[in-house]
Design an enzyme around this catalytic site. Sequence first.
Site, PDB file in Angstrom:
ATOM      1  N   ASN A 554       0.755  -1.245   0.000  1.00  0.00           N
ATOM      2  CA  ASN A 554       0.000   0.000   0.000  1.00  0.00           C
ATOM      3  C   ASN A 554       0.789   1.302   0.000  1.00  0.00           C
ATOM      4  OD1 ASN A 554      -2.650  -1.259   0.211  1.00  0.00           O
ATOM      5  ND2 ASN A 554      -1.963  -1.863   2.240  1.00  0.00           N
ATOM      6  N   TYR A 555       2.050   1.262   0.385  1.00  0.00           N
ATOM      7  CA  TYR A 555       2.761   2.528   0.588  1.00  0.00           C
ATOM      8  C   TYR A 555       3.989   2.745  -0.276  1.00  0.00           C
ATOM      9  CZ  TYR A 555      -0.280   3.519   4.475  1.00  0.00           C
ATOM     10  OH  TYR A 555      -1.384   3.792   5.233  1.00  0.00           O
ATOM     11  N   ASN A 556       4.687   1.679  -0.608  1.00  0.00           N
ATOM     12  CA  ASN A 556       5.912   1.855  -1.379  1.00  0.00           C
ATOM     13  C   ASN A 556       5.598   1.947  -2.864  1.00  0.00           C
ATOM     14  OD1 ASN A 556       7.228   1.502   1.055  1.00  0.00           O
ATOM     15  ND2 ASN A 556       7.755  -0.644   0.650  1.00  0.00           N
TER      16      ASN A 556
END
Length: 596
Positions: A554-556
């Site tokens: 979800n973030y990288n």
Amino acid sequence: MGDKKIKIDEYKEIRLGGFQARSHNWWEEANPEESEEEEQQGQEWRYLEHHGVLFPPFYKRHNVGLIYNGKLITLTEEQEELCTYWAQSIGSPYENKEIYRKNFESLMQTKFEGFQLDKADFTKIKEYLEQQRLLRLNKSDEQKKQEKLERDQRELFYGYALVDGCLERVGNYTLEQPTLFKGRGEHPKAGLLKARIFPEELTVNLSTQAPVPQCKLPGHSWGKIVHRNDVTWLFSYVDSSIRKDNHKYVQFAATSRFKQMNDKRKYEKARRLKNQIDQIRENYTKKLQSDSIKERQLGTATYLIDKLALRVGNEKDEDEADTVGCCSLRVEHIKLKEDDVVAFDFLGKDSMRYNNEVKLAHQIWKNLKLFIKGKQPEDNLFSDISVDDLNDFLKKQMEGLTAKVFRTYNASFTLQQQLDLGGKLDGHSVQQKVDFYDNANKQVAILCNHQKTISKQFELTKKKINTKLECMKTYIQELEQHYKKKNPNEYEEEVQLEEGSQKKNSIFIKKFPGQHDKIKQTIQKTQEKYQKELKGLEKKEENKEIALGTSKTNYNDPRISVAFCKVHDVPIERVFSKTLRNKFIWAMATDSNWKF
DNA sequence: GATAAGACTTGGAAAAATCTTC
DNA sequence: GAAGATTTTTCCAAGTCTTATC
């Protein structure tokens, strides 16, 4: 699907009927985001056809009784169903949770007058469930193969929707099983029944021209049919059994074009933030000394969201677990310490504890002190602002900027920065490079507070490895002694690692060769094994409470990882699982020079 | 402009699949 | 080739943020 057994390939042929199995490569088009006029007007698709949803099987009565008050009693079907759901949670942490027990007890009382959980003994039902589990586990290969085939066919039927000439993967086409609700943390509704969803409760979304999918539940029909092309869901319903207004959807899978494009947009937005971050930081820093308390709170909250990667913290209902984010922090959640240090201790999303002591800018510390003044522990720290105020402020800084963009930006920025530290990594093995990457990702997980509970097995596994390590140490010493002998004899010794265990893994075999060169070889090999085992244990210990998957999913920004793999000659499979590679297929052709 | 309704993203746990080791 | 360890996938809960409604 019919009763007839057909091969997957044949089925695909029929289902596709000349359509492409995959989406075209949208990311290779010149301007996929701008060119579509429909999108400007919020239109997500022109044609949508799908096969409906799969309903979970109805409860099947087993007629196993309950021991109540020491006596075996026969249950009605409704009672039995609830008791079976309870038995499913025996052995899990829920079994002993007060709310879970209390709610289940009152739920049972609606079907069983005066029911008292303490008087009920579910052993027989639990045994029955265990039996069923073993039965499932020990099916013949033939049976397993047959079931796999049926699963695959179901997946082909329900798992794809036809969207503008291409097949797109559907995510959750199976509706949720009715069961006892298991909330996270201290959820006031845990232990109540999460009811079965019937077709009448569902709203179906598809094209006007598309055939309405057949409702496979005899005697039932779809609640409502709509043709909304401004949304991407196939079904929507309200699951009000636990919380009113709990909207649920059947949506496309993460690997679908819709989600992929949204993903890319998300990361592009985070990169825009990166380009403007200096100015934005300057702007919220200015607010920290404003005459207006509201302005100061806006600046301070934004600082915390940026610096500590906190979530924004929306309002929550009374009948949900008491968790907070930045804007909903209460006075009791922070402690001001000396030297501008602030200690945070609160339950965040999923009731995961955020426990962090960190030195902040002096002005922040002063502001927090000011916001606390005269307040009770249960009062809101940021009492003068709302989430909307904060996001309104952010929107003025950059188009489309909201609080969560800071999390994405700071996560991806951290990963890029960490990976850049590695320089060339020349001469390192692929495993070492992967370890380096994992460590970089770990820093992101720490920043975002992605935690997991230590598994039940952990202490046991640790003990086992330690015993093995001890054993190897002694073995090496013995081998060295053995080496000193003039004429060493060849023999073997078995060591029991676990007391009383008959398992293969609990036996360690010490081999003592007869020739000196072979002894030397064995010593070296054992030392290598020892080091490897030791390193593995250290890594396990370090990562026992850190969840490494969430940041990857979800973030990288996946392009960071792809570029890293290309530069350092690491196969992408070592870093992304098959599903992640599919989800991020748009990033796979990223150039090795690419930077976030 | 406040509030409610709605849509979509993010999250950990558990189940399932796969790998490793003997 | 079986048992155990590890990784991947599934499940569904719980967030964020936008849009609709008054």
